[in-house]
Design a protein around this motif. Structure first.
Motif, mmCIF file in Angstrom:
data_model
loop_
_atom_site.group_PDB
_atom_site.id
_atom_site.type_symbol
_atom_site.label_atom_id
_atom_site.label_comp_id
_atom_site.label_asym_id
_atom_site.label_seq_id
_atom_site.Cartn_x
_atom_site.Cartn_y
_atom_site.Cartn_z
ATOM 1 N N VAL A 1 37.390 42.880 43.184
ATOM 2 C CA VAL A 1 38.369 42.547 44.212
ATOM 3 C C VAL A 1 38.057 43.420 45.421
ATOM 4 O O VAL A 1 38.333 44.624 45.428
ATOM 5 C CB VAL A 1 39.806 42.785 43.723
ATOM 6 N N ALA A 2 37.452 42.817 46.440
ATOM 7 C CA ALA A 2 37.033 43.552 47.637
ATOM 8 C C ALA A 2 37.997 43.254 48.777
ATOM 9 O O ALA A 2 38.293 42.088 49.063
ATOM 10 C CB ALA A 2 35.615 43.153 48.033
ATOM 11 N N GLY A 3 38.484 44.298 49.427
ATOM 12 C CA GLY A 3 39.432 44.148 50.521
ATOM 13 C C GLY A 3 40.630 45.042 50.320
ATOM 14 O O GLY A 3 40.760 45.720 49.288
ATOM 15 N N ASP A 4 41.501 45.038 51.302
ATOM 16 C CA ASP A 4 42.686 45.887 51.232
ATOM 17 C C ASP A 4 43.871 45.141 51.838
ATOM 18 O O ASP A 4 43.703 44.126 52.509
ATOM 19 C CB ASP A 4 42.446 47.198 51.981
ATOM 20 N N GLY A 5 45.061 45.637 51.590
ATOM 21 C CA GLY A 5 46.262 45.006 52.109
ATOM 22 C C GLY A 5 47.491 45.508 51.388
ATOM 23 O O GLY A 5 47.403 46.340 50.468
ATOM 24 N N GLU A 6 48.648 44.977 51.787
ATOM 25 C CA GLU A 6 49.897 45.523 51.265
ATOM 26 C C GLU A 6 50.106 45.260 49.784
ATOM 27 O O GLU A 6 50.934 45.903 49.150
ATOM 28 C CB GLU A 6 51.091 44.962 52.046
ATOM 29 N N ASP A 7 49.351 44.335 49.213
ATOM 30 C CA ASP A 7 49.537 44.009 47.789
ATOM 31 C C ASP A 7 48.583 44.763 46.860
ATOM 32 O O ASP A 7 48.570 44.505 45.656
ATOM 33 C CB ASP A 7 49.342 42.500 47.564
ATOM 34 N N ARG A 8 47.821 45.694 47.398
ATOM 35 C CA ARG A 8 46.806 46.322 46.555
ATOM 36 C C ARG A 8 47.406 47.008 45.327
ATOM 37 O O ARG A 8 46.940 46.788 44.198
ATOM 38 C CB ARG A 8 45.974 47.325 47.360
ATOM 39 N N LEU A 9 48.413 47.840 45.515
ATOM 40 C CA LEU A 9 49.008 48.559 44.379
ATOM 41 C C LEU A 9 49.576 47.570 43.364
ATOM 42 O O LEU A 9 49.405 47.745 42.152
ATOM 43 C CB LEU A 9 50.080 49.525 44.866
ATOM 44 N N ARG A 10 50.265 46.552 43.863
ATOM 45 C CA ARG A 10 50.836 45.554 42.946
ATOM 46 C C ARG A 10 49.745 44.875 42.129
ATOM 47 O O ARG A 10 49.911 44.628 40.931
ATOM 48 C CB ARG A 10 51.611 44.505 43.743
ATOM 49 N N LEU A 11 48.610 44.574 42.754
ATOM 50 C CA LEU A 11 47.516 43.907 42.051
ATOM 51 C C LEU A 11 46.858 44.839 41.030
ATOM 52 O O LEU A 11 46.471 44.403 39.940
ATOM 53 C CB LEU A 11 46.486 43.401 43.056
ATOM 54 N N VAL A 12 46.728 46.110 41.369
ATOM 55 C CA VAL A 12 46.202 47.084 40.402
ATOM 56 C C VAL A 12 47.110 47.139 39.183
ATOM 57 O O VAL A 12 46.651 47.129 38.031
ATOM 58 C CB VAL A 12 46.062 48.473 41.051
ATOM 59 N N GLU A 13 48.413 47.180 39.427
ATOM 60 C CA GLU A 13 49.373 47.209 38.320
ATOM 61 C C GLU A 13 49.323 45.908 37.522
ATOM 62 O O GLU A 13 49.448 45.920 36.291
ATOM 63 C CB GLU A 13 50.773 47.456 38.871
ATOM 64 N N GLU A 14 49.117 44.789 38.202
ATOM 65 C CA GLU A 14 49.047 43.509 37.500
ATOM 66 C C GLU A 14 47.820 43.444 36.597
ATOM 67 O O GLU A 14 47.890 42.941 35.466
ATOM 68 C CB GLU A 14 49.018 42.348 38.494
ATOM 69 N N SER A 15 46.688 43.965 37.078
ATOM 70 C CA SER A 15 45.490 43.961 36.234
ATOM 71 C C SER A 15 45.720 44.790 34.970
ATOM 72 O O SER A 15 45.257 44.419 33.886
ATOM 73 C CB SER A 15 44.280 44.477 37.014
ATOM 74 N N ALA A 16 46.458 45.890 35.098
ATOM 75 C CA ALA A 16 46.777 46.698 33.919
ATOM 76 C C ALA A 16 47.723 45.944 32.987
ATOM 77 O O ALA A 16 47.543 45.949 31.757
ATOM 78 C CB ALA A 16 47.397 48.023 34.353
ATOM 79 N N ALA A 17 48.721 45.285 33.553
ATOM 80 C CA ALA A 17 49.668 44.530 32.733
ATOM 81 C C ALA A 17 48.991 43.382 31.991
ATOM 82 O O ALA A 17 49.385 43.025 30.877
ATOM 83 C CB ALA A 17 50.797 43.997 33.612
ATOM 84 N N LEU A 18 47.954 42.808 32.609
ATOM 85 C CA LEU A 18 47.203 41.716 31.974
ATOM 86 C C LEU A 18 46.211 42.218 30.936
ATOM 87 O O LEU A 18 45.582 41.430 30.227
ATOM 88 C CB LEU A 18 46.457 40.908 33.044
ATOM 89 N N GLY A 19 46.036 43.530 30.859
ATOM 90 C CA GLY A 19 45.112 44.112 29.885
ATOM 91 C C GLY A 19 43.658 44.048 30.289
ATOM 92 O O GLY A 19 42.765 44.142 29.438
ATOM 93 N N ILE A 20 43.387 43.917 31.599
ATOM 94 C CA ILE A 20 41.996 43.781 32.054
ATOM 95 C C ILE A 20 41.617 44.861 33.064
ATOM 96 O O ILE A 20 40.654 44.697 33.810
ATOM 97 C CB ILE A 20 41.738 42.386 32.658
ATOM 98 N N ALA A 21 42.354 45.969 33.076
ATOM 99 C CA ALA A 21 42.078 47.018 34.061
ATOM 100 C C ALA A 21 40.626 47.494 33.983
ATOM 101 O O ALA A 21 39.999 47.806 35.004
ATOM 102 C CB ALA A 21 43.033 48.192 33.864
#
Length: 206
Positions: A58-78
């Motif tokens: 996932v290349a890029g930045d923006g206001e949803d970055r932290l939420r997306l990092v947390e989502e990847s962890a919640a999905l078990g694919i961090a």
């Protein structure tokens, strides 16, 4: 009249795509809800069920970055997802070349230059069916961005079949023949001249 954007010309590399490591899918764009990185992650989780070695960048930045990092962890694919943050042009082009497939998963995308950039680097693309760039690259597979199973299936197909991946690149590059900024500028000039003539006829001016 539709006058399309274009990508800078580039020599399409020969040989197989990917960096020689695990199969990799790339998302590149602003990390906002509109751009659909969350849809990319949800499809990634399905792909990882059968391909635990797969990697998702996932290349890029923006206001949803932290939420997306947390989502990847919640999905078990961090462990399968790399968030790069913002990258410069050289790193962007390298990211395209190192990926086996580029995914545009936008919820809404009036056009979308990134698929053109990816094809110029020899990387197949999968498009959201809500992206205007579909009109320029009609040969590319496209799916509803929220249909994570359909998106995962397309990613898996590219990962599993190098011949299919190469065919997507070849057909995509063919779609882009004549798609350059000079042609777009000429088309825009023709459209504006036509609009001026129509206006003059309508007002009686010269």
């Amino acid at each position: 009249d539709a006058v399309y954007n274009a990508a800078p010309p580039a020599r399409v590399p020969s040989g197989p795509v990917g960096g020689g490591g695990p199969p990799t899918a790339l998302f590149l764009g602003r990390l906002t809800r509109q751009k659909g990185a969350s849809f990319f992650l949800r499809a990634a989780a399905l792909v990882c069920e059968g391909r635990p070695d797969a990697r998702f960048v996932v290349a890029g930045d923006g206001e949803d970055r932290l939420r997306l990092v947390e989502e990847s962890a919640a999905l078990g694919i961090a462990r399968n997802v790399l968030f790069t943050g913002s990258i410069d042009d050289a790193c962007r082009d390298r990211a395209y070349r190192d990926a086996n497939v580029f995914v545009l998963s936008s919820l809404s995308e009036p056009f979308g230059l990134t698929p053109l950039e990816a094809l110029r680097q020899g990387t197949p693309v999968i498009l959201s069916d809500h992206a205007g760039v579909r009109e320029v690259v009609p040969s590319a597979p496209h799916v509803p961005p929220w249909d994570r199973r359909a998106l995962a299936t397309e990613i898996e197909h590219v990962f599993a079949d190098p011949v299919y991946a190469a065919r997507l690149v070849a057909s995509g590059v063919q779609d882009l023949e004549g798609c350059d900024w000079a042609a777009s500028a000429a088309a825009l000039e023709t459209t504006l001249q036509g609009a001026i003539r129509d206006s003059q006829r309508g007002t009686g001016t010269r």
